[in-house]
Design an enzyme around this catalytic site. Structure first.
Site, PDB file in Angstrom:
ATOM      1  N   HIS A  90     -28.205 -25.419 -82.903  1.00 41.04           N
ATOM      2  CA  HIS A  90     -27.888 -24.125 -82.317  1.00 41.04           C
ATOM      3  C   HIS A  90     -27.047 -24.216 -81.043  1.00 41.04           C
ATOM      4  O   HIS A  90     -26.431 -23.217 -80.656  1.00 41.04           O
ATOM      5  CB  HIS A  90     -29.173 -23.340 -82.032  1.00 41.04           C
ATOM      6  CG  HIS A  90     -29.715 -22.638 -83.228  1.00 41.04           C
ATOM      7  ND1 HIS A  90     -30.528 -23.259 -84.152  1.00 41.04           N
ATOM      8  CD2 HIS A  90     -29.548 -21.366 -83.681  1.00 41.04           C
ATOM      9  CE1 HIS A  90     -30.851 -22.407 -85.107  1.00 41.04           C
ATOM     10  NE2 HIS A  90     -30.263 -21.249 -84.855  1.00 41.04           N
ATOM     11  N   GLY A  91     -27.025 -25.344 -80.377  1.00 40.84           N
ATOM     12  CA  GLY A  91     -26.213 -25.407 -79.175  1.00 40.84           C
ATOM     13  C   GLY A  91     -26.347 -26.732 -78.452  1.00 40.84           C
ATOM     14  O   GLY A  91     -27.318 -27.476 -78.643  1.00 40.84           O
TER      15      GLY A  91
END
Length: 443
Positions: A327-328
């Site tokens: 996700h990041g």
């Protein structure tokens, strides 16, 4: 270029759709590919070469896997060559993703741990790289598993990789889901109308709901520790919970709607996840394409639950570590992933039978509490700020209420009622009854 921008709505989409409709069938994939590459290059043209490389790379890997399948080698030798191609594909794809998304994170973490001063690359993150990397990887893996045949038409494959409707926020469209649609699709008036309706619903979610509640979250997140009260912190947590849902749901609706307008049928990516009565159920309804991807290509590949309880727990840990990391490029996303690993493990080993005896209201409250708390791990990349925010939420610090929180709750209360209702199936059920009463439509 984003779907809610005037450039997209008033220029790009009308031109692309108009020319797509009048374009001869044999050129539709080519036109959609060219349009998608233009869409991708709008923000940062140089990064289009990364997508082109990924496309050529996995197209070639698919053809190589097919080539070694057709050769009359000994089975052992054939399997060896095919495994080498698969390994090259996986390492190459993950290597590109690692360099552009995670390299600076690991360098900065190393600098902090060792006191060194290694310079960071400061590479901009190419739009959609996480999505198209997973799509091309799934294609190569499926060709390796012989669940799909290698694509010979490079234009069609490039169109699949670059297809702009699902490039920004998914869903992750696997090749085997659209393989037949790439050559045999057609656009009917009914499908086009349904697609436009779905796109407009998504646009409304994004502009009218997600963006507006996002302003409130931004204000609360920017508060100093002394300005933040317990009531204000919870309001901010609710705001972010609805913002991320309507933002993601809006983009998913727009992607599915655009797909219909071009003759594609994409799978649903969210199924009203905030109506869930357990975290296990939540992850069956939230980002379905991602959780399904990790289940099919990581969890099951590692052995799933077939090799004993200890191995199953390890496999779950790996999947949720990777889910968070995907996700990041920040360690708070890893923490968020491991948070859900712990909750799901507790549900599976401890709470599963007990929860069946809980009243639905209690199960909903439990699930929402876990979800809202988890989003605060997701939203705060700074661990110090995250700690202060969570301490305030749970009454460890700060006043219960202050003038700012009173004003924010009073001015946003009815908006939150709308957000809550809009996140449920109630609007769909009311619309269905309305159609039945007005037009006698029972579909």
């Amino acid at each position: 270029m984003v779907f809610s921008s005037l450039v997209f709505l008033c220029a790009f989409l009308p031109v692309v759709l108009a020319l797509y409709i009048i374009c001869p069938k044999k050129y539709k994939n080519f036109w959609l590919m060219i349009s998608s590459l233009f869409f991708y290059a709008w923000g940062e043209p140089k990064y289009i070469f990364i997508m082109i490389f990924s496309t050529v790379f996995d197209y070639a890997n698919g053809r190589l896997l097919e080539y070694f399948d057709e050769q009359k080698f000994e089975k052992e030798k054939q399997d060896k060559f095919r495994k080498i191609v698969l390994a090259v594909s996986v390492v190459g794809n993950l290597g590109i993703l690692f360099v552009f998304k995670y390299f600076d994170l690991l360098l900065s973490s190393w600098n902090q741990l060792t006191g060194s001063n290694i310079g960071l690359f400061h590479l901009a993150l190419p739009i959609g790289i996480s999505f198209y990397t997973f799509q091309t990887m799934s294609y190569t893996i499926d060709v390796y598993r012989r669940t799909v045949k290698a694509q010979h038409d490079f234009i069609s494959f490039a169109m699949y990789v670059s297809m702009f409707p699902q490039l920004i926020a998914g869903p992750i469209v696997r090749y085997k889901w659209v393989e037949k649609q790439m050559v045999g699709r057609s656009v009917t008036v009914e499908a086009w109308t349904a697609g436009m309706q779905r796109f407009l619903i998504g646009l409304a979610k994004k502009v009218l709901l997600a963006n507006q509640v996002g302003f409130l979250w931004d204000d609360i997140a920017a508060s100093t520790p002394n300005e933040l009260s317990i009531a204000g912190a919870w309001l901010g947590a609710f705001a972010y919970t609805f913002q991320i849902y309507f933002d993601f749901s809006g983009y998913s609706d727009m992607a599915i709607g655009l797909g219909k307008m071009f003759g594609f049928s994409f799978a649903e990516n969210l199924m009203h996840p905030y109506e869930s009565k357990s975290i296990t159920e939540f992850w069956r309804r939230w980002h379905i394409s991602l959780s399904g991807w990790f289940k099919d290509y990581v969890y099951i590949t590692l052995g799933g639950n077939r090799k004993g309880r200890a191995r199953q727990i390890l496999n779950m840990f790996i999947v949720w570590f990777l889910t968070g990391f995907w996700h990041g490029a920040s360690w708070n996303f890893v923490l968020w992933g491991l948070y859900y690993f712990a909750i799901l493990l507790v549900e599976k080993l401890v709470l599963r039978k007990e929860m069946e005896c809980w009243p639905d209201f209690l199960r909903h409250v439990y699930t929402k509490f876990i979800i809202v708390t988890g989003w605060m791990l997701f939203a705060n990349e700074n661990f110090g700020k995250m700690g202060i925010y969570l301490k305030t939420m749970f009454g460890i610090r700060g006043d219960f209420l202050n003038d700012t929180a009173i004003y924010q709750w009073r001015t946003h209360f009815f908006f939150f009622v709308i957000l809550f209702l809009a996140s449920t199936t109630l609007p769909q059920r009311l619309w269905k009854k309305f159609k039945e009463r007005i037009w006698g439509d029972r579909d």
